[in-house]
Design an enzyme around this catalytic site. Structure first.
Site, PDB file in Angstrom:
ATOM      1  CG  HIS A 122      -0.316   0.036   2.536  1.00  0.00           C
ATOM      2  ND1 HIS A 122       0.139   1.198   3.126  1.00  0.00           N
ATOM      3  CD2 HIS A 122      -0.037  -0.958   3.417  1.00  0.00           C
ATOM      4  CE1 HIS A 122       0.665   0.926   4.312  1.00  0.00           C
ATOM      5  NE2 HIS A 122       0.572  -0.380   4.512  1.00  0.00           N
ATOM      6  CB  CYS A 137       2.317  -3.329   5.182  1.00  0.00           C
ATOM      7  SG  CYS A 137       0.756  -4.040   5.729  1.00  0.00           S
TER       8      CYS A 137
END
Length: 162
Positions: A122, A137
């Protein structure tokens, strides 16, 4: 007047007109992702992966969920009734929430989930290109996150290696 320090090039993209699905190879040691279409390298980008204590997983994954405007349900901040930040580094279920306050998950634009336990690619801050910075992440520069989101279909392969 002193010269301004030049910003590092954060990514290169040459894949818009190339056929084939996008795949992503992430090199944790370099903190870079290499992008391929039809087996041909079409670009690269700096990433910020899991810092100490929050290692990003390694292996081969596939994009299993895509959400343009996702918020974390685990990491974020605690804000009061006026919207003022009380705790800018909160963890849901761990950080105490004072009366009249609530948890707000961190923004994760162009979310592309690769595990069932909350790891994905992301848009996010890359404070020191070449160094890990996330909770696990794979953070991408905003423009590159949008580009990958647009070009990587559901099921696209993401390989993460040391």
């Amino acid at each position: 007047m002193p010269a301004l320090a030049s910003q590092p090039v954060m990514y290169v993209w040459n894949g818009s007109s190339k056929p084939g699905p996008l795949s992503v190879n992430i090199d944790l040691s370099e903190q870079k992702a290499y992008l391929f279409k039809g087996g041909e390298n079409v670009g690269w980008t700096y990433v910020a992966t899991g810092r100490s204590g929050f290692a990003s997983p390694t292996g081969t994954f596939h994009i299993m969920e895509k959400i343009v405007n996702k918020r974390s349900n685990r990491y974020g901040m605690i804000v009061d009734s006026n919207g003022d930040v009380v705790n800018s580094n909160a963890t849901a279920g761990v950080s105490s929430i004072p009366p009249g306050c609530h948890f707000v998950g961190a923004k994760m634009p162009y979310w592309m989930r690769i595990t069932g336990y909350g790891v994905g690619l992301h848009a996010g801050a890359i404070p020191h290109p070449g160094s890990p910075a996330s909770h696990g992440c794979i953070r991408l520069p905003m423009n590159m996150a949008e580009t990958i989101f647009q070009h990587a279909p559901m099921g696209a392969r993401v390989t993460i290696m040391q």
